[in-house]
Design a protein around this motif. Structure first.
Motif, mmCIF file in Angstrom:
data_model
loop_
_atom_site.group_PDB
_atom_site.id
_atom_site.type_symbol
_atom_site.label_atom_id
_atom_site.label_comp_id
_atom_site.label_asym_id
_atom_site.label_seq_id
_atom_site.Cartn_x
_atom_site.Cartn_y
_atom_site.Cartn_z
ATOM 1 N N THR A 130 0.836 -1.198 0.000
ATOM 2 C CA THR A 130 0.000 0.000 0.000
ATOM 3 C C THR A 130 0.876 1.255 0.000
ATOM 4 O OG1 THR A 130 -0.065 0.215 2.408
ATOM 5 C CG2 THR A 130 -1.744 -1.219 1.382
ATOM 6 N N SER A 131 0.243 2.386 -0.203
ATOM 7 C CA SER A 131 0.945 3.670 -0.149
ATOM 8 C C SER A 131 1.596 3.878 1.214
ATOM 9 C CB SER A 131 -0.023 4.818 -0.440
ATOM 10 O OG SER A 131 -0.493 4.727 -1.755
ATOM 11 N N GLU A 132 0.918 3.458 2.271
ATOM 12 C CA GLU A 132 1.479 3.552 3.622
ATOM 13 C C GLU A 132 2.786 2.789 3.733
ATOM 14 O OE1 GLU A 132 -1.208 2.043 6.570
ATOM 15 O OE2 GLU A 132 -1.613 4.015 7.355
ATOM 16 N N ILE A 165 13.895 10.632 -2.269
ATOM 17 C CA ILE A 165 13.011 9.610 -1.705
ATOM 18 C C ILE A 165 11.556 10.052 -1.786
ATOM 19 C CG2 ILE A 165 12.394 8.384 0.427
ATOM 20 C CD1 ILE A 165 14.882 7.333 -1.121
ATOM 21 N N ASN A 166 11.292 11.325 -1.594
ATOM 22 C CA ASN A 166 9.919 11.822 -1.726
ATOM 23 C C ASN A 166 9.396 11.617 -3.141
ATOM 24 O OD1 ASN A 166 9.800 12.570 0.950
ATOM 25 N ND2 ASN A 166 10.409 14.676 0.551
ATOM 26 N N ILE A 167 10.252 11.821 -4.133
ATOM 27 C CA ILE A 167 9.855 11.574 -5.525
ATOM 28 C C ILE A 167 9.605 10.086 -5.729
ATOM 29 C CG2 ILE A 167 10.694 11.589 -7.913
ATOM 30 C CD1 ILE A 167 12.132 14.277 -7.152
ATOM 31 N N ILE A 168 10.488 9.257 -5.212
ATOM 32 C CA ILE A 168 10.322 7.801 -5.338
ATOM 33 C C ILE A 168 8.999 7.370 -4.716
ATOM 34 C CG2 ILE A 168 11.223 5.573 -4.526
ATOM 35 C CD1 ILE A 168 14.056 6.847 -4.852
ATOM 36 N N VAL A 169 8.732 7.840 -3.514
ATOM 37 C CA VAL A 169 7.500 7.477 -2.811
ATOM 38 C C VAL A 169 6.275 7.961 -3.587
ATOM 39 C CG1 VAL A 169 6.138 7.968 -0.724
ATOM 40 C CG2 VAL A 169 8.545 7.299 -0.520
ATOM 41 N N LEU A 176 0.739 2.509 -7.635
ATOM 42 C CA LEU A 176 -0.023 1.630 -6.740
ATOM 43 C C LEU A 176 -1.498 1.958 -6.737
ATOM 44 C CD1 LEU A 176 2.184 1.409 -3.496
ATOM 45 C CD2 LEU A 176 1.647 -0.455 -5.073
ATOM 46 N N THR A 177 -1.817 3.256 -6.786
ATOM 47 C CA THR A 177 -3.205 3.689 -6.689
ATOM 48 C C THR A 177 -3.897 3.817 -8.043
ATOM 49 O OG1 THR A 177 -2.588 6.025 -6.723
ATOM 50 C CG2 THR A 177 -2.731 4.965 -4.558
ATOM 51 N N GLY A 178 -3.127 3.648 -9.104
ATOM 52 C CA GLY A 178 -3.704 3.779 -10.440
ATOM 53 C C GLY A 178 -3.780 5.202 -10.940
ATOM 54 N N ALA A 179 -3.158 6.134 -10.230
ATOM 55 C CA ALA A 179 -3.196 7.541 -10.632
ATOM 56 C C ALA A 179 -2.128 7.871 -11.666
ATOM 57 C CB ALA A 179 -2.992 8.429 -9.398
#
Length: 181
Positions: A130-132, A165-169, A176-179
């Motif tokens: 998940t995003s989390e 890392i913020n860009i990677i995340v 993951l979310t389909g966006a």
């Protein structure tokens, strides 16, 4: 117990960030990827224990989150020994650091970087990540780099890596979310 992390919006990398990231990355060295990777994974498990449930192979964890062992105890190659779990953890962490190496090699080519992150996001979506869970990397990587580089992990290095890392995340989460795409 869930995984709670502060969401951070991505920032663009500056040419100075790219330089700092590359210089810092040379300090890590490929030979340390396994050690750093294992430390990263252990930190992620510590901060976000529900990630352990994604490691569905029975040799990894039992329901009590304890390392499982064989009943014979002397089968070093058995798939459910503590040593095998450590090896799996180290290997997965090493894969993360190899991927990070790939990302750093294209930090000046955003489209190529974004495609790589999209592909990783899609692959991990299949594992029910998940995003989390992806967000847990932020603390884990900072902790790992600080431990490994010690006094060489300066505020500037932390800030530049933090932006990467913020860009990677963010990009991985989009897949993951389909966006994304």
């Amino acid at each position: 117990m869930g995984c709670s992390q502060t969401k951070i919006e991505p920032e663009a990398l500056t040419p100075d960030d790219a330089r700092i990231i590359r210089e810092t990355w040379k300090m890590v060295g490929r030979e340390a990827y396994g050690e750093y990777g294992q430390r990263l994974m252990l930190r992620i498990f510590q901060k976000c224990p529900d990630i352990k449930s994604l490691w569905q192979n029975p040799r990894i964890m039992n329901n009590a989150n304890a390392v499982t062992t064989t009943s014979a105890g002397d089968d070093g190659d058995a798939p459910n020994t503590a040593n095998r779990w450590k090896m799996d953890l180290r290997n997965h962490g090493s894969k993360f650091f190899n991927s990070l190496d790939d990302f750093i090699s294209v930090i000046d080519k955003p489209e190529e970087l974004f495609k790589m992150l999209h592909d990783i996001g899609l692959r991990h979506k299949g594992y029910e990540v998940t995003s989390e869970h992806i967000q847990a990397i932020v603390d884990g990587l900072n902790h790992t780099m600080e431990f490994g580089l010690r006094d060489k992990w300066t505020d500037n290095r932390q800030k530049s890596f933090g932006r990467l890392i913020n860009i990677i995340v963010a990009r991985t989460n989009r897949a993951l979310t389909g966006a994304d795409k």
